[in-house]
Design a protein around this motif. Structure first.
Motif, PDB file in Angstrom:
ATOM      1  N   LYS A 102      43.986  41.391  36.803  1.00 31.85           N
ATOM      2  CA  LYS A 102      44.094  42.733  36.246  1.00 31.85           C
ATOM      3  C   LYS A 102      42.962  43.574  36.801  1.00 31.85           C
ATOM      4  O   LYS A 102      41.956  43.055  37.291  1.00 31.85           O
ATOM      5  CB  LYS A 102      44.001  42.672  34.724  1.00 31.85           C
ATOM      6  N   ASP A 103      43.128  44.893  36.728  1.00 30.41           N
ATOM      7  CA  ASP A 103      42.107  45.791  37.273  1.00 30.41           C
ATOM      8  C   ASP A 103      40.759  45.614  36.605  1.00 30.41           C
ATOM      9  O   ASP A 103      39.722  45.732  37.237  1.00 30.41           O
ATOM     10  CB  ASP A 103      42.549  47.249  37.141  1.00 30.41           C
ATOM     11  N   ASP A 104      40.743  45.317  35.303  1.00 32.68           N
ATOM     12  CA  ASP A 104      39.468  45.178  34.617  1.00 32.68           C
ATOM     13  C   ASP A 104      38.786  43.843  34.912  1.00 32.68           C
ATOM     14  O   ASP A 104      37.615  43.655  34.621  1.00 32.68           O
ATOM     15  CB  ASP A 104      39.624  45.375  33.113  1.00 32.68           C
ATOM     16  N   GLU A 105      39.511  42.888  35.509  1.00 31.49           N
ATOM     17  CA  GLU A 105      38.918  41.605  35.858  1.00 31.49           C
ATOM     18  C   GLU A 105      38.319  41.590  37.261  1.00 31.49           C
ATOM     19  O   GLU A 105      37.536  40.719  37.587  1.00 31.49           O
ATOM     20  CB  GLU A 105      39.961  40.495  35.761  1.00 31.49           C
ATOM     21  N   VAL A 106      38.704  42.547  38.060  1.00 29.11           N
ATOM     22  CA  VAL A 106      38.198  42.604  39.429  1.00 29.11           C
ATOM     23  C   VAL A 106      36.882  43.364  39.424  1.00 29.11           C
ATOM     24  O   VAL A 106      36.804  44.494  38.969  1.00 29.11           O
ATOM     25  CB  VAL A 106      39.209  43.299  40.364  1.00 29.11           C
ATOM     26  N   GLU A 107      35.837  42.728  39.911  1.00 28.81           N
ATOM     27  CA  GLU A 107      34.544  43.385  39.994  1.00 28.81           C
ATOM     28  C   GLU A 107      34.406  44.039  41.352  1.00 28.81           C
ATOM     29  O   GLU A 107      34.594  43.397  42.377  1.00 28.81           O
ATOM     30  CB  GLU A 107      33.416  42.373  39.793  1.00 28.81           C
TER      31      GLU A 107
END
Length: 124
Positions: free
Chosen positions: A65-70
Motif C-alpha cells: 500500500k502507499d502508506d507502507e512504501v517509504e
C-alpha cells in the motif's frame, strides 16, 4: 505490516541464518544454543521458524500500500526536480547607491583595477 508478520519475519531470518551456517560450516546454531537437535527447546524453535515461514508466504503475493512504501530522502535530487528559474538581471532594491556604483564599476572594468590593486599590495 502487523506485529505478527514482523515477528514471523524475524524468525524466518533466524532460520535462514541457521540454514546458512548448516550449509556452509555444518554448524547448527540452534542445536548448539539449546542443547542438541532432540531437546524440547530446539524443537520448539524449529517449529516456530517453520510456522513463521508459512505465515510469510502471503507477504510474497501482497501488494504494498502507499502508506507502507517509504520514500527515500533524496535531498540531492531536489536540484533537478525543484529548479529555480528566477534570473538575476533585475535591479536589486537592497543595494545602496554606493554599492550599486561600485558593482557597476567592477562590471565595467571587469575587475581589472581590483587585480592590479591586489598585485601592488602583494609586492609591498
Amino acid at each position: 505490516m502487523g506485529i505478527i508478520y514482523r515477528i514471523a519475519l524475524v524468525l524466518v531470518i533466524i532460520g535462514a541464518i541457521n540454514w546458512g551456517l548448516i550449509g556452509l560450516f555444518n554448524f547448527d546454531l540452534v542445536a548448539t544454543l539449546f542443547g542438541g537437535q532432540e531437546t524440547a527447546l530446539s524443537r520448539i524453535v524449529y517449529g516456530l521458524v517453520g510456522l513463521a515461514g508459512l505465515l510469510c508466504i502471503p507477504l510474497l503475493f501482497r501488494e504494498l500500500k502507499d502508506d507502507e512504501v517509504e520514500l527515500a530522502d533524496n535531498r540531492h535530487s531536489n536540484a533537478y526536480t525543484n529548479m529555480n528559474y528566477q534570473t538575476e538581471f533585475g535591479e536589486e532594491p537592497d543595494f545602496t547607491k554606493e554599492e550599486r556604483e561600485r558593482a557597476l564599476e567592477n562590471y565595467n572594468n571587469d575587475g581589472k583595477d581590483n587585480k592590479e590593486d591586489r598585485n601592488k599590495n602583494d609586492l609591498v
